[in-house]
Write an enzyme that holds these catalytic residues in place. Structure first.
Site, mmCIF file in Angstrom:
data_model
loop_
_atom_site.group_PDB
_atom_site.id
_atom_site.type_symbol
_atom_site.label_atom_id
_atom_site.label_comp_id
_atom_site.label_asym_id
_atom_site.label_seq_id
_atom_site.Cartn_x
_atom_site.Cartn_y
_atom_site.Cartn_z
ATOM 1 N N THR A 42 7.263 63.345 70.460
ATOM 2 C CA THR A 42 7.263 62.534 71.419
ATOM 3 C C THR A 42 6.335 61.427 71.049
ATOM 4 O O THR A 42 5.209 61.331 70.744
ATOM 5 C CB THR A 42 6.961 63.128 72.693
ATOM 6 O OG1 THR A 42 7.598 64.113 72.839
ATOM 7 C CG2 THR A 42 6.795 62.078 73.787
ATOM 8 N N GLU A 171 19.405 63.185 72.356
ATOM 9 C CA GLU A 171 19.276 64.515 73.035
ATOM 10 C C GLU A 171 20.396 64.870 73.840
ATOM 11 O O GLU A 171 20.382 65.158 75.313
ATOM 12 C CB GLU A 171 17.880 64.333 73.824
ATOM 13 C CG GLU A 171 16.660 64.251 73.130
ATOM 14 C CD GLU A 171 16.317 65.468 72.360
ATOM 15 O OE1 GLU A 171 16.903 66.399 72.388
ATOM 16 O OE2 GLU A 171 15.152 64.979 71.759
#
Length: 288
Positions: A42, A171
């Site tokens: 991230t 994603e």
């Protein structure tokens, strides 16, 4: 249609006290017809890189070349509409972008916005519904009456109706159960194979990288720190751990079996590869 980054830098809020680096000197080519996975922890720069693929963001310096389009800091937004038809973006939880009264109208909206007639847009909607594995009966339903997985397929159908050459997936299976995730990834693979789509996948699921990608880009702190095939990227578990990444589950299992005396060469990344190497060592045969 190749996509090439040439010494691309991107700074958020450039020229202000809050400026921050998003990309640092990124140079790479995503080849036409390839299946590229972008991985990294991230905040590594994956999403920033992704948004340069159809000029949602433009480089602070450097050049992004997408087919015949050259994108620099000076590129005007008014010239980007044809590009955004060629590069389709499927964002995380794409179903949140649905808004029309019926599935058909929602899928047809994009093509109509690019000048396709109502009749042709609705024909495209019917074709795309089949392409994403939904029955014709959903066309006149409200998208909000469908299941979450079906809604996501409708959103993807809307992107495909633009007939892009590149499909960018951020994603795309987030929030789906394992069966839904497997079905979704199989659908993208089929589109890649049958439609010739270039696919760019951002994911934190290393199994999907091993199963589908032919090129992997590893991002860290806005920099592209490694590129290569899945086998190259997953060959150094210690390096992956140092960059907060892991191995596919199959490779993890192979490591555990190696500790018990089994031998693997090369390291298996998919269940099929594991089975092919494991069966002879446990006395099985191809017929087993």
């Amino acid at each position: 249609m190749d996509i090439t980054f040439d010494h691309v830098n991107f700074t958020y809020q450039a020229g202000t006290p809050f400026a921050g680096d998003g990309l640092k000197d990124v140079s790479v080519t995503i080849k036409d017809g390839s299946y590229t996975a972008i991985i990294g922890h991230t905040g590594s720069g994956k999403s920033t890189l992704l948004q340069h693929l159809n000029a949602l963001l433009k480089p602070t310096s450097g050049t992004v070349t997408i087919g015949d389009f050259k994108i620099t800091n000076e590129t005007s937004n008014k010239n980007l509409k044809p590009l955004r038809q060629k590069v389709g973006m499927v964002f995380q939880f794409a179903e949140n972008q649905l808004f029309e009264q019926t599935v058909a109208k929602d899928i047809a909206f994009g093509p109509k916005n690019f000048g396709v007639s109502d009749e042709e847009a609705l024909k495209l909607a019917a074709q795309m519904v089949k392409l994403v594995g939904l029955p014709d009966s959903v066309l006149e339903q409200s998208p909000f009456d469908l299941s979450g997985g079906q809604m996501r397929r409708v959103a993807i159908a809307g992107v495909l109706a633009m007939q892009p050459e590149v499909l960018v997936l951020d994603e795309p299976t987030a929030g789906l159960d394992p069966a839904g995730r497997n079905e979704m990834m199989a659908m993208f693979q089929k589109l890649h194979e049958t439609q010739g789509l270039t696919i760019v996948l951002v994911t934190h699921l290393m199994d999907d990288v091993a199963d589908f990608a032919d090129q992997v880009l590893v991002m860290d702190q806005g920099q592209l720190i490694k590129t290569g095939s899945p086998r190259t990227i997953f060959a150094d578990p210690a390096w992956l751990t140092a960059h907060q990444l892991g191995l596919p589950k199959t490779a993890q299992m192979a490591q555990a079996l190696t500790a018990k005396g089994f031998q693997f060469d090369p390291q298996p990344l998919t269940t099929e590869e594991l089975a092919q190497q494991l069966l002879p060592q446990i006395g099985g045969g191809a017929h087993d």
